[in-house]
Write a protein that holds these residues in place. Structure first.
Motif: not given
Length: 325
Positions: A215-231
């Motif tokens: 729920d709420g801002e930035g909520s997720l519904d069955r997220p799958a994968c994740v990555a992070v950039d250089s910053v």
């Protein structure tokens, strides 16, 4: 929405088309980028007899060069049955997890089979539907052991080192976790699929924070994968909503990406060979783009050394590439 550098993200181009073999993909589930820029894409296909032989790992570049492919459907060494993830070791070897075989296979950079490790079970070094893979800063391999609701750390040779997590909804607990990545500081992000959140841990598995939620801002519904950039911006494929959510390093939501695909070079060549299809696309360009552009079941995500964000648009058999400027 929180302001941040991720707000400068722009759609760049598309790689791929539907293909049984060669240039193209069939249900691309994950992507990993090697230090030399080569990208390894797992085509999962499905388990039906009709198309399971479309399983493969393709090697391509960010500029849409098709280099080759390796592995095939089967239960022997070097074959895959229900692949879930791919990661690149410090030595350039390629790790592929398989939730039907309950193992991880190791290939060299050209796709030659080297070894395998893991077996079904709940003990150390055993798996129940392994999914996400990541290589830690020390070169050890992190495996999301999805139905055992834990993360295991093993050497590249498959020797068990440690584990963390258990079933539940509290901090450090999981409900069918899936994707995983490691940022430049060594922190580990795990996608907690059924709990619809991402949890962050230190390199030893100590819980640090979480973000997302149902729920709420930035909520997720069955997220799958994740990555992070250089910053430190975090990209999460929101499978249930067909978007990619973007968060700042502190977990505050920045924006969501809806998808803005164009025809890839491979698809342009395919369409150009059919005059009727070419005319149809010219006559209905706006309508076709509106239908084709959005994500459909985004899953795997990787970020390369130039902060290109590569997203597996699985139901449309392509990769969508974004850039951060």
């Amino acid at each position: 929405m929180t302001a941040g550098v991720a707000s400068q993200i722009e759609s760049s181009h598309t790689i791929g088309r539907t293909s049984q073999s060669g240039p193209g993909f069939n249900a691309p589930y994950d992507v990993a980028v090697a230090p030399d820029g080569r990208m390894y894409v797992v085509s999962r296909s499905n388990l039906s007899q009709a198309i399971r032989n479309y399983l493969r790992v393709s090697i391509v570049t960010i500029d849409e060069e098709y280099i080759g492919q390796f592995t095939e459907f089967g239960t022997g060494d070097g074959q895959i049955t229900w692949p879930t993830s791919v990661a690149i070791g410090k030595d350039g070897n390629v790790f592929v997890s398989d939730e039907a075989r309950n193992d991880v296979q190791v290939f060299d950079a050209d796709g030659n089979f080297l070894s395998k490790w893991g077996s079904p079970g709940t003990g150390p070094g055993e798996f129940d539907h392994p999914s996400g893979l990541a290589v830690a800063s020390d070169g050890n391999v992190l495996v999301v052991d999805s139905l055992n609701n834990r993360v295991q750390k093993l050497t590249p040779e498959g020797k068990f080192i440690s584990e963390w997590g258990k079933a539940g909804t509290g901090p450090g607990e999981f409900n069918n976790p899936w994707g995983i990545t490691v940022d430049s500081q060594g922190s580990v992000y795990v996608v907690d699929w059924r709990n619809s959140r991402v949890q962050k841990f230190d390199a030893e598995g100590k819980y640090l924070s979480s973000f997302g939620g149902p729920d709420g801002e930035g909520s997720l519904d069955r997220p799958a994968c994740v990555a992070v950039d250089s910053v430190g911006n975090v990209y999460v494929s929101d499978y249930g909503r067909d978007v990619v959510q973007v968060y700042a390093a502190d977990g505050n939501h920045i924006k969501k990406l809806l998808g803005d695909a164009k025809l890839s070079k491979w698809a342009v060549t395919y369409v150009a060979a059919d005059p009727e299809m070419t005319k149809l696309r010219q006559d209905h360009a706006a309508e076709i783009h509106a239908w084709e552009a959005p994500f459909a079941s985004p899953i795997g995500i990787a970020v390369d050394a130039n902060d290109n964000i590569i997203i597996c648009d699985s139901a449309r058999n392509r990769l969508q590439v974004y850039t951060r400027r």
